[in-house]
Design a protein around this motif. Structure first.
Motif, PDB file in Angstrom:
ATOM      1  N   ALA A  68      55.243  20.177   1.498  1.00  0.00           N
ATOM      2  CA  ALA A  68      55.107  19.533   0.190  1.00  0.00           C
ATOM      3  C   ALA A  68      54.896  18.034   0.389  1.00  0.00           C
ATOM      4  CB  ALA A  68      56.345  19.784  -0.668  1.00  0.00           C
ATOM      5  N   LEU A  69      53.904  17.494  -0.280  1.00  0.00           N
ATOM      6  CA  LEU A  69      53.566  16.072  -0.149  1.00  0.00           C
ATOM      7  C   LEU A  69      53.750  15.369  -1.479  1.00  0.00           C
ATOM      8  CD1 LEU A  69      52.261  13.518   1.136  1.00  0.00           C
ATOM      9  CD2 LEU A  69      50.034  14.507   0.539  1.00  0.00           C
ATOM     10  N   ARG A  70      54.523  14.288  -1.439  1.00  0.00           N
ATOM     11  CA  ARG A  70      54.627  13.352  -2.560  1.00  0.00           C
ATOM     12  C   ARG A  70      53.995  12.046  -2.097  1.00  0.00           C
ATOM     13  NH1 ARG A  70      59.366  11.478  -2.979  1.00  0.00           N
ATOM     14  NH2 ARG A  70      60.352  12.364  -1.138  1.00  0.00           N
ATOM     15  N   PHE A  71      53.068  11.507  -2.864  1.00  0.00           N
ATOM     16  CA  PHE A  71      52.428  10.261  -2.437  1.00  0.00           C
ATOM     17  C   PHE A  71      52.110   9.387  -3.639  1.00  0.00           C
ATOM     18  CE2 PHE A  71      48.716  12.640  -3.631  1.00  0.00           C
ATOM     19  CZ  PHE A  71      47.725  11.705  -3.920  1.00  0.00           C
ATOM     20  N   ASP A  72      51.847   8.124  -3.355  1.00  0.00           N
ATOM     21  CA  ASP A  72      51.528   7.152  -4.404  1.00  0.00           C
ATOM     22  C   ASP A  72      50.021   6.968  -4.493  1.00  0.00           C
ATOM     23  OD1 ASP A  72      54.243   6.593  -4.922  1.00  0.00           O
ATOM     24  OD2 ASP A  72      54.316   5.165  -3.269  1.00  0.00           O
ATOM     25  N   PHE A  73      49.495   7.065  -5.712  1.00  0.00           N
ATOM     26  CA  PHE A  73      48.096   6.724  -5.910  1.00  0.00           C
ATOM     27  C   PHE A  73      47.874   5.266  -5.529  1.00  0.00           C
ATOM     28  CE2 PHE A  73      47.306  10.067  -9.456  1.00  0.00           C
ATOM     29  CZ  PHE A  73      47.024  11.014  -8.492  1.00  0.00           C
ATOM     30  N   ALA A  74      46.644   4.929  -5.202  1.00  0.00           N
ATOM     31  CA  ALA A  74      46.299   3.555  -4.825  1.00  0.00           C
ATOM     32  C   ALA A  74      46.725   2.575  -5.919  1.00  0.00           C
ATOM     33  CB  ALA A  74      44.801   3.438  -4.576  1.00  0.00           C
ATOM     34  N   GLY A  75      47.410   1.507  -5.490  1.00  0.00           N
ATOM     35  CA  GLY A  75      47.842   0.479  -6.435  1.00  0.00           C
ATOM     36  C   GLY A  75      49.161   0.759  -7.115  1.00  0.00           C
ATOM     37  N   SER A  76      49.805   1.892  -6.803  1.00  0.00           N
ATOM     38  CA  SER A  76      51.117   2.190  -7.379  1.00  0.00           C
ATOM     39  C   SER A  76      52.112   2.448  -6.256  1.00  0.00           C
ATOM     40  CB  SER A  76      51.044   3.409  -8.307  1.00  0.00           C
ATOM     41  OG  SER A  76      50.718   4.578  -7.574  1.00  0.00           O
ATOM     42  N   GLY A  77      53.401   2.266  -6.559  1.00  0.00           N
ATOM     43  CA  GLY A  77      54.426   2.490  -5.542  1.00  0.00           C
ATOM     44  C   GLY A  77      54.180   1.653  -4.300  1.00  0.00           C
ATOM     45  N   ASP A  78      54.164   2.322  -3.141  1.00  0.00           N
ATOM     46  CA  ASP A  78      53.961   1.614  -1.874  1.00  0.00           C
ATOM     47  C   ASP A  78      52.531   1.684  -1.367  1.00  0.00           C
ATOM     48  OD1 ASP A  78      56.677   0.712  -1.297  1.00  0.00           O
ATOM     49  OD2 ASP A  78      57.173   2.839  -1.151  1.00  0.00           O
ATOM     50  N   SER A  79      51.624   2.262  -2.128  1.00  0.00           N
ATOM     51  CA  SER A  79      50.220   2.339  -1.714  1.00  0.00           C
ATOM     52  C   SER A  79      49.476   1.079  -2.137  1.00  0.00           C
ATOM     53  CB  SER A  79      49.538   3.566  -2.318  1.00  0.00           C
ATOM     54  OG  SER A  79      50.061   4.760  -1.781  1.00  0.00           O
ATOM     55  N   ARG A  80      48.625   0.587  -1.239  1.00  0.00           N
ATOM     56  CA  ARG A  80      47.847  -0.602  -1.542  1.00  0.00           C
ATOM     57  C   ARG A  80      46.693  -0.260  -2.487  1.00  0.00           C
ATOM     58  NH1 ARG A  80      48.096  -1.018   4.073  1.00  0.00           N
ATOM     59  NH2 ARG A  80      45.839  -0.744   4.253  1.00  0.00           N
ATOM     60  N   PRO A  81      46.242  -1.238  -3.281  1.00  0.00           N
ATOM     61  CA  PRO A  81      45.110  -0.983  -4.184  1.00  0.00           C
ATOM     62  C   PRO A  81      43.847  -0.659  -3.393  1.00  0.00           C
ATOM     63  CG  PRO A  81      46.280  -3.002  -4.786  1.00  0.00           C
ATOM     64  CD  PRO A  81      46.795  -2.591  -3.449  1.00  0.00           C
ATOM     65  N   ARG A  82      42.942   0.050  -4.031  1.00  0.00           N
ATOM     66  CA  ARG A  82      41.670   0.350  -3.404  1.00  0.00           C
ATOM     67  C   ARG A  82      40.784  -0.896  -3.368  1.00  0.00           C
ATOM     68  NH1 ARG A  82      39.379   5.090  -2.250  1.00  0.00           N
ATOM     69  NH2 ARG A  82      40.647   6.967  -2.520  1.00  0.00           N
ATOM     70  N   VAL A  83      39.982  -0.986  -2.327  1.00  0.00           N
ATOM     71  CA  VAL A  83      39.041  -2.103  -2.226  1.00  0.00           C
ATOM     72  C   VAL A  83      37.917  -1.908  -3.239  1.00  0.00           C
ATOM     73  CG1 VAL A  83      37.436  -3.313  -0.718  1.00  0.00           C
ATOM     74  CG2 VAL A  83      39.593  -2.458   0.205  1.00  0.00           C
ATOM     75  N   ASN A  84      37.429  -0.674  -3.362  1.00  0.00           N
ATOM     76  CA  ASN A  84      36.373  -0.393  -4.343  1.00  0.00           C
ATOM     77  C   ASN A  84      36.981  -0.180  -5.719  1.00  0.00           C
ATOM     78  OD1 ASN A  84      37.588   1.989  -3.394  1.00  0.00           O
ATOM     79  ND2 ASN A  84      35.867   3.231  -4.079  1.00  0.00           N
ATOM     80  N   GLN A  85      36.330  -0.724  -6.721  1.00  0.00           N
ATOM     81  CA  GLN A  85      36.817  -0.618  -8.085  1.00  0.00           C
ATOM     82  C   GLN A  85      36.338   0.701  -8.697  1.00  0.00           C
ATOM     83  OE1 GLN A  85      38.881  -2.797  -9.577  1.00  0.00           O
ATOM     84  NE2 GLN A  85      38.972  -3.950  -7.673  1.00  0.00           N
ATOM     85  N   VAL A  86      37.269   1.581  -9.022  1.00  0.00           N
ATOM     86  CA  VAL A  86      36.930   2.869  -9.632  1.00  0.00           C
ATOM     87  C   VAL A  86      37.815   3.088 -10.846  1.00  0.00           C
ATOM     88  CG1 VAL A  86      36.148   3.889  -7.452  1.00  0.00           C
ATOM     89  CG2 VAL A  86      38.546   4.117  -8.147  1.00  0.00           C
ATOM     90  N   SER A  87      37.425   4.019 -11.683  1.00  0.00           N
ATOM     91  CA  SER A  87      38.223   4.336 -12.861  1.00  0.00           C
ATOM     92  C   SER A  87      39.507   5.034 -12.432  1.00  0.00           C
ATOM     93  CB  SER A  87      37.425   5.246 -13.802  1.00  0.00           C
ATOM     94  OG  SER A  87      37.190   6.506 -13.185  1.00  0.00           O
ATOM     95  N   LEU A  88      40.492   5.098 -13.345  1.00  0.00           N
ATOM     96  CA  LEU A  88      41.746   5.776 -13.036  1.00  0.00           C
ATOM     97  C   LEU A  88      41.504   7.251 -12.722  1.00  0.00           C
ATOM     98  CD1 LEU A  88      44.190   4.254 -15.694  1.00  0.00           C
ATOM     99  CD2 LEU A  88      44.074   3.751 -13.251  1.00  0.00           C
ATOM    100  N   GLU A  89      40.554   7.855 -13.445  1.00  0.00           N
ATOM    101  CA  GLU A  89      40.241   9.260 -13.198  1.00  0.00           C
ATOM    102  C   GLU A  89      39.681   9.458 -11.797  1.00  0.00           C
ATOM    103  OE1 GLU A  89      36.910  12.346 -14.873  1.00  0.00           O
ATOM    104  OE2 GLU A  89      38.142  11.297 -16.355  1.00  0.00           O
ATOM    105  N   ASP A  90      38.734   8.585 -11.406  1.00  0.00           N
ATOM    106  CA  ASP A  90      38.140   8.694 -10.066  1.00  0.00           C
ATOM    107  C   ASP A  90      39.154   8.342  -8.982  1.00  0.00           C
ATOM    108  OD1 ASP A  90      35.704   9.496 -11.048  1.00  0.00           O
ATOM    109  OD2 ASP A  90      34.859   7.481 -11.105  1.00  0.00           O
ATOM    110  N   ARG A  91      40.051   7.393  -9.285  1.00  0.00           N
ATOM    111  CA  ARG A  91      41.077   7.032  -8.305  1.00  0.00           C
ATOM    112  C   ARG A  91      41.957   8.220  -7.984  1.00  0.00           C
ATOM    113  NH1 ARG A  91      46.464   3.776  -9.775  1.00  0.00           N
ATOM    114  NH2 ARG A  91      46.695   5.773 -10.840  1.00  0.00           N
ATOM    115  N   GLY A  92      42.421   8.914  -9.032  1.00  0.00           N
ATOM    116  CA  GLY A  92      43.262  10.090  -8.812  1.00  0.00           C
ATOM    117  C   GLY A  92      42.549  11.152  -8.007  1.00  0.00           C
TER     118      GLY A  92
END
Length: 227
Positions: A68-92
């Protein structure tokens, strides 16, 4: 008490920018024997989930023999933001694909169950339609559509509440808001829906029928307090 599982912290993704924790059974087990579970962020809440529900669920899954994997989407929790700018839907979608690719590479897992609450449920249903490796989706309080029965159930209870009548008499009721919105001139910008979690009926029906045809097991849970 969780005595037959272990947890590991790791980073993954193209830039190793995503942060996750796996819960795994102890001892010898075949990771390809059962699908891995991946928990998707619920709104702005990071990998623990609302009231730490993802933690409990992941550890119980590991006790039952799943990774089982629990992880943080880019830009939330301990994950760094994405370099490329994408919508929240595409980020997920991109972050979840990175998670599946990483588990498939490290653990040889090729089947997955996506679990999410609220916006995480929407992501789970959407990604399940797009990736054949997803064999199950658990969607808690997923976006739904309204119906006559929905409206009767929702508003009949309000008629018995004193606050509802106060809101009606003072102009604060949803009814007045809908009337004002219907009379306001449109300026080319779509107006937000009254409820953020309302989708087109055909969209949800198409999604569930499509997954059923592919034999992807789908569990939709709607809690009593959810609109």
């Amino acid at each position: 008490v969780y005595r037959s599982m272990k947890e590991r912290i790791f980073q993954f993704g193209n830039a190793r920018s995503l942060f996750g924790i796996t819960s795994e059974p102890t001892g010898e087990f075949d990771p390809t024997d059962r699908p891995a579970l991946i928990f998707l962020n619920a709104g702005l809440i990071h990998r623990v989930g609302p009231n730490r529900m993802y933690v409990s669920m992941a550890r119980r899954a590991a006790n039952a023999g799943h990774i089982a994997l629990r992880f943080d989407f880019a830009g939330s929790g301990d994950s760094r933001p994405r370099v490329n700018q994408v919508s929240l839907e595409d980020r997920g979608r991109e972050d979840t694909l990175d998670a599946m690719n990483d588990l498939q590479s490290r653990k040889a897992v090729d089947k997955f169950i996506l679990i999410g609450l609220c916006s995480g449920a929407d992501d789970a249903l959407r990604i399940a339609r797009q990736d054949p490796r997803v064999v199950g989706a658990c969607c808690i309080d997923v976006a739904t559509y309204t119906s006559r029965g929905y409206d009767i159930h929702r508003y009949s209870g309000r008629l018995l509440r004193r606050q509802s009548w106060f809101d009606l008499l003072t102009g604060q009721s949803d009814i007045w808001k809908m009337l004002r919105r219907s009379k306001s001139p449109r300026k080319g910008v779509p107006e937000p829906a009254m409820d953020w979690n309302v989708v087109d009926a055909d969209e949800l029906v198409d999604a569930t029928e499509e997954l059923a045809a592919r034999n992807c097991r789908t569990l939709i849970v709607l809690s009593g307090g959810s609109p």
